[in-house]
Design a protein around this motif. Structure first.
Motif, PDB file in Angstrom:
ATOM      1  N   PRO A 269       0.733  -1.045   0.084  1.00  0.00           N
ATOM      2  CA  PRO A 269      -0.098  -0.236  -0.036  1.00  0.00           C
ATOM      3  C   PRO A 269       0.892   1.344   0.015  1.00  0.00           C
ATOM      4  CG  PRO A 269       0.163  -1.111   2.173  1.00  0.00           C
ATOM      5  CD  PRO A 269       0.649  -2.007   1.180  1.00  0.00           C
ATOM      6  N   GLY A 270       0.291   2.310  -0.090  1.00  0.00           N
ATOM      7  CA  GLY A 270       0.871   3.525  -0.327  1.00  0.00           C
ATOM      8  C   GLY A 270       1.537   4.191   0.984  1.00  0.00           C
ATOM      9  N   GLU A 271       2.066   5.174   0.942  1.00  0.00           N
ATOM     10  CA  GLU A 271       2.943   5.786   2.081  1.00  0.00           C
ATOM     11  C   GLU A 271       1.955   6.119   3.378  1.00  0.00           C
ATOM     12  OE1 GLU A 271       5.340   8.776   1.175  1.00  0.00           O
ATOM     13  OE2 GLU A 271       6.814   7.570  -0.379  1.00  0.00           O
ATOM     14  N   ASP A 272       0.728   6.493   3.017  1.00  0.00           N
ATOM     15  CA  ASP A 272      -0.041   6.823   4.156  1.00  0.00           C
ATOM     16  C   ASP A 272      -0.970   5.410   4.752  1.00  0.00           C
ATOM     17  OD1 ASP A 272      -1.605   5.985   1.942  1.00  0.00           O
ATOM     18  OD2 ASP A 272      -2.993   7.943   1.948  1.00  0.00           O
ATOM     19  N   LYS A 273      -0.722   4.098   4.167  1.00  0.00           N
ATOM     20  CA  LYS A 273      -1.068   3.189   4.634  1.00  0.00           C
ATOM     21  C   LYS A 273      -2.813   3.107   4.758  1.00  0.00           C
ATOM     22  CE  LYS A 273       3.122   1.692   5.836  1.00  0.00           C
ATOM     23  NZ  LYS A 273       3.916   0.846   4.943  1.00  0.00           N
ATOM     24  N   ALA A 274      -2.967   3.922   3.557  1.00  0.00           N
ATOM     25  CA  ALA A 274      -4.574   3.854   3.544  1.00  0.00           C
ATOM     26  C   ALA A 274      -5.116   2.374   2.924  1.00  0.00           C
ATOM     27  CB  ALA A 274      -5.052   4.786   2.934  1.00  0.00           C
ATOM     28  N   PRO A 275      -6.299   2.066   3.134  1.00  0.00           N
ATOM     29  CA  PRO A 275      -6.486   0.782   2.477  1.00  0.00           C
ATOM     30  C   PRO A 275      -6.717   0.789   0.900  1.00  0.00           C
ATOM     31  CG  PRO A 275      -8.249   1.327   4.134  1.00  0.00           C
ATOM     32  CD  PRO A 275      -7.273   2.619   3.925  1.00  0.00           C
ATOM     33  N   SER A 276      -5.979  -0.057   0.180  1.00  0.00           N
ATOM     34  CA  SER A 276      -6.014  -0.087  -1.285  1.00  0.00           C
ATOM     35  C   SER A 276      -6.080  -1.323  -2.000  1.00  0.00           C
ATOM     36  CB  SER A 276      -4.729   0.666  -1.722  1.00  0.00           C
ATOM     37  OG  SER A 276      -3.549  -0.002  -1.231  1.00  0.00           O
ATOM     38  N   THR A 277      -6.389  -1.570  -3.089  1.00  0.00           N
ATOM     39  CA  THR A 277      -6.551  -2.677  -3.631  1.00  0.00           C
ATOM     40  C   THR A 277      -5.948  -2.494  -5.230  1.00  0.00           C
ATOM     41  OG1 THR A 277      -8.601  -3.301  -2.580  1.00  0.00           O
ATOM     42  CG2 THR A 277      -8.389  -4.527  -4.443  1.00  0.00           C
ATOM     43  N   ILE A 278      -5.524  -3.624  -5.784  1.00  0.00           N
ATOM     44  CA  ILE A 278      -4.968  -3.813  -6.982  1.00  0.00           C
ATOM     45  C   ILE A 278      -6.002  -4.214  -8.137  1.00  0.00           C
ATOM     46  CG2 ILE A 278      -3.331  -4.961  -8.725  1.00  0.00           C
ATOM     47  CD1 ILE A 278      -2.429  -2.962  -6.647  1.00  0.00           C
ATOM     48  N   LEU A 279      -6.452  -3.411  -8.930  1.00  0.00           N
ATOM     49  CA  LEU A 279      -7.417  -3.509  -9.979  1.00  0.00           C
ATOM     50  C   LEU A 279      -6.698  -3.976 -11.380  1.00  0.00           C
ATOM     51  CD1 LEU A 279     -10.220  -3.751 -11.267  1.00  0.00           C
ATOM     52  CD2 LEU A 279     -10.146  -1.235 -11.668  1.00  0.00           C
ATOM     53  N   ARG A 280      -6.754  -5.279 -11.879  1.00  0.00           N
ATOM     54  CA  ARG A 280      -6.158  -5.476 -13.271  1.00  0.00           C
ATOM     55  C   ARG A 280      -7.293  -5.371 -14.503  1.00  0.00           C
ATOM     56  NH1 ARG A 280      -4.155 -11.070 -12.081  1.00  0.00           N
ATOM     57  NH2 ARG A 280      -3.172 -10.979 -14.276  1.00  0.00           N
ATOM     58  N   VAL A 281      -6.951  -4.770 -15.445  1.00  0.00           N
ATOM     59  CA  VAL A 281      -7.919  -4.583 -16.652  1.00  0.00           C
ATOM     60  C   VAL A 281      -6.931  -4.815 -17.721  1.00  0.00           C
ATOM     61  CG1 VAL A 281      -9.455  -3.240 -15.475  1.00  0.00           C
ATOM     62  CG2 VAL A 281      -7.586  -2.098 -16.549  1.00  0.00           C
ATOM     63  N   ALA A 282      -7.412  -4.982 -19.110  1.00  0.00           N
ATOM     64  CA  ALA A 282      -6.859  -5.165 -20.299  1.00  0.00           C
ATOM     65  C   ALA A 282      -7.479  -4.875 -21.444  1.00  0.00           C
ATOM     66  CB  ALA A 282      -6.454  -6.899 -20.228  1.00  0.00           C
ATOM     67  N   ALA A 283      -6.802  -4.561 -22.613  1.00  0.00           N
ATOM     68  CA  ALA A 283      -7.285  -4.174 -23.929  1.00  0.00           C
ATOM     69  C   ALA A 283      -6.270  -4.445 -24.801  1.00  0.00           C
ATOM     70  CB  ALA A 283      -7.857  -2.586 -24.017  1.00  0.00           C
ATOM     71  N   ASN A 284      -6.560  -4.250 -26.117  1.00  0.00           N
ATOM     72  CA  ASN A 284      -5.759  -4.561 -27.030  1.00  0.00           C
ATOM     73  C   ASN A 284      -4.998  -3.169 -27.420  1.00  0.00           C
ATOM     74  OD1 ASN A 284      -5.897  -7.409 -27.800  1.00  0.00           O
ATOM     75  ND2 ASN A 284      -7.677  -7.150 -28.894  1.00  0.00           N
ATOM     76  N   GLU A 285      -5.485  -2.122 -27.082  1.00  0.00           N
ATOM     77  CA  GLU A 285      -4.992  -0.695 -27.314  1.00  0.00           C
ATOM     78  C   GLU A 285      -4.832  -0.012 -26.260  1.00  0.00           C
ATOM     79  OE1 GLU A 285      -7.304   0.986 -30.581  1.00  0.00           O
ATOM     80  OE2 GLU A 285      -6.812  -0.342 -32.040  1.00  0.00           O
ATOM     81  N   LEU A 286      -4.151   1.100 -26.023  1.00  0.00           N
ATOM     82  CA  LEU A 286      -3.849   1.728 -24.989  1.00  0.00           C
ATOM     83  C   LEU A 286      -5.165   2.745 -24.820  1.00  0.00           C
ATOM     84  CD1 LEU A 286      -0.178   3.078 -25.175  1.00  0.00           C
ATOM     85  CD2 LEU A 286      -1.432   1.584 -23.281  1.00  0.00           C
ATOM     86  N   GLY A 287      -5.671   3.265 -25.877  1.00  0.00           N
ATOM     87  CA  GLY A 287      -6.867   4.264 -26.014  1.00  0.00           C
ATOM     88  C   GLY A 287      -8.021   3.850 -24.837  1.00  0.00           C
ATOM     89  N   PRO A 288      -8.506   2.631 -24.988  1.00  0.00           N
ATOM     90  CA  PRO A 288      -9.825   2.255 -24.274  1.00  0.00           C
ATOM     91  C   PRO A 288      -9.309   2.229 -22.549  1.00  0.00           C
ATOM     92  CG  PRO A 288      -9.513   0.749 -25.969  1.00  0.00           C
ATOM     93  CD  PRO A 288      -8.250   1.588 -26.064  1.00  0.00           C
ATOM     94  N   LEU A 289      -8.014   1.830 -22.268  1.00  0.00           N
ATOM     95  CA  LEU A 289      -7.430   1.762 -21.148  1.00  0.00           C
ATOM     96  C   LEU A 289      -7.145   3.248 -20.497  1.00  0.00           C
ATOM     97  CD1 LEU A 289      -4.626  -1.026 -21.074  1.00  0.00           C
ATOM     98  CD2 LEU A 289      -7.145  -0.998 -20.033  1.00  0.00           C
ATOM     99  N   VAL A 290      -6.731   4.297 -21.286  1.00  0.00           N
ATOM    100  CA  VAL A 290      -6.567   5.561 -20.948  1.00  0.00           C
ATOM    101  C   VAL A 290      -8.059   6.136 -20.450  1.00  0.00           C
ATOM    102  CG1 VAL A 290      -5.871   7.970 -21.660  1.00  0.00           C
ATOM    103  CG2 VAL A 290      -4.674   6.105 -22.256  1.00  0.00           C
ATOM    104  N   SER A 291      -9.104   5.830 -21.233  1.00  0.00           N
ATOM    105  CA  SER A 291     -10.399   6.342 -21.269  1.00  0.00           C
ATOM    106  C   SER A 291     -11.154   5.788 -19.713  1.00  0.00           C
ATOM    107  CB  SER A 291     -11.379   5.991 -22.331  1.00  0.00           C
ATOM    108  OG  SER A 291     -10.897   6.572 -23.531  1.00  0.00           O
ATOM    109  N   PHE A 292     -10.492   4.452 -19.521  1.00  0.00           N
ATOM    110  CA  PHE A 292     -11.209   3.808 -18.277  1.00  0.00           C
ATOM    111  C   PHE A 292     -10.533   4.329 -17.156  1.00  0.00           C
ATOM    112  CE2 PHE A 292     -10.388   0.610 -15.049  1.00  0.00           C
ATOM    113  CZ  PHE A 292     -11.777   0.211 -14.889  1.00  0.00           C
ATOM    114  N   VAL A 293      -9.033   4.798 -17.035  1.00  0.00           N
ATOM    115  CA  VAL A 293      -8.703   5.255 -16.235  1.00  0.00           C
ATOM    116  C   VAL A 293      -9.109   6.779 -15.809  1.00  0.00           C
ATOM    117  CG1 VAL A 293      -6.385   6.418 -14.900  1.00  0.00           C
ATOM    118  CG2 VAL A 293      -6.331   4.106 -16.072  1.00  0.00           C
TER     119      VAL A 293
END
Length: 329
Positions: A269-293
């Motif tokens: 987790p980050g330096e502040d130790k706040a709760p966090s989770t890893i989300l894994r997503v995928a696509a064939n191009e960067l564009g859809p992933l940029v839009s998702f983020v």
């Protein structure tokens, strides 16, 4: 009149036995307004009609409706009848072959006996509901689906022919575990005996399955939903991204269902130790992933790949340059 009273009481008794897994004899007597002896006689009558009513002896004795007998008549209240009628209408358009015809036949029987007031409610729902056409999906054979589900329930091995995504045929011997429906397709999660590993199989690609009669026991089964989620959301795509979102795992699961991506506990987790989770997503191009983020309504760290971090940074810079100041005039 006595015959009619008995028939009505038997129907009422069946309805009560369906409503709960177990009934003490005295409570059934009170509900039906008869003596315990009459309840025993009515149970004997139901058994003679091939309804498997079980009697449990002892301090906590009573009656329960068993399995493997005749299908009891369903006694529905108004809301239940409307829900089933609407559900059968939806099932008539399902991607499971054979189910549509059965749903239409069952719906016709139900329509025939629905009171006018309920038929009007069902008609109102149908008339005001329009189904959005989606992509044509492969049909799933209902008999195949039922046999695979039977193998899961009995923990009994299954053999079948299988076509992979490239059309290559193979013979599989598996130990079925769960069937997962994604809303678009059906998947079987099973342990492949020949490969000694867990696999997912699209049910529409399964051919001529048979039960082997060989029983088994799973010692360490996987999370079937997570396995299908990873196989459908990540494996087919060329670019896989790892994002850190500022939620604990429970909240992340509420916000990001398995159809969106795969969630993992955050081991760093980050330096502040706040709760966090890893989300894994995928696509064939960067564009859809940029839009998702960019569309996420929370702070998110792009952990990988570096190309996605750069693309998100460039996208943010363009938005800031374009919209940082009010437009002239």
């Amino acid at each position: 009149m006595d015959v009619m009273d008995t028939a009505a009481r038997l129907l009422r008794l069946l309805s009560l036995l369906q409503a709960r897994p177990h009934w003490p004899g005295e409570e059934l007597s009170e509900r039906l307004g008869v003596t315990p002896r009459t309840v025993r006689r009515d149970v004997t009558r139901l058994r003679s009609l091939d309804y498997p009513v079980r009697a449990d002896l002892g301090t906590h004795g009573g009656y329960r409706l068993g399995a493997a007998g005749r299908l009891p008549p369903l006694l529905l209240d108004d809301d239940e009848a409307v829900a089933i009628a609407v559900g059968l209408g939806v099932a008539a358009t399902t991607a499971v072959s054979g189910v549509a015809d059965a749903a239409v036949a069952a719906l016709a029987k139900l329509d025939q006996v629905l009171p006018v007031r309920l038929r009007e409610r069902v008609s109102a729902v149908r008339a005001s509901t329009v189904q959005l056409p989606g992509p044509e999906l492969p049909r799933v054979d209902a008999d195949v689906l039922v046999l695979l589900a039977t193998g899961c329930r009995r923990t009994e091995g299954v053999r079948f022919g299988y076509l992979d995504h490239q059309g290559r045929a193979s013979e599989r011997s598996v130990e079925p575990y769960r069937i997962v429906h994604t809303g678009r397709r059906w998947y079987l999660v099973a342990r492949d005996r020949d490969r000694a590993d867990w696999r997912t199989f699209r049910v529409d690609r399964v051919r001529d399955p048979v039960l082997t009669g060989r029983r088994y026991e799973h010692t360490d089964p996987p999370d079937a939903v997570a396995m299908v989620s990873e196989g459908t959301n990540l494996a087919p795509w060329s670019i896989q991204a790892r994002l850190r979102v500022p939620f604990d795992l429970a909240e992340a699961r509420r916000r990001f269902p398995p159809s969106v991506g795969v969630l993992e506990p955050d081991g760093e987790p980050g330096e502040d130790k706040a709760p966090s989770t890893i989300l894994r997503v995928a696509a064939n191009e960067l564009g859809p992933l940029v839009s998702f983020v960019a569309g996420l309504d929370c702070d998110v760290d792009v952990l990988a790949p570096a190309t996605l971090r750069a693309a998100v940074r460039d996208h943010g810079a363009r938005l800031a340059a374009r919209h940082g100041d009010p437009p002239p005039g």
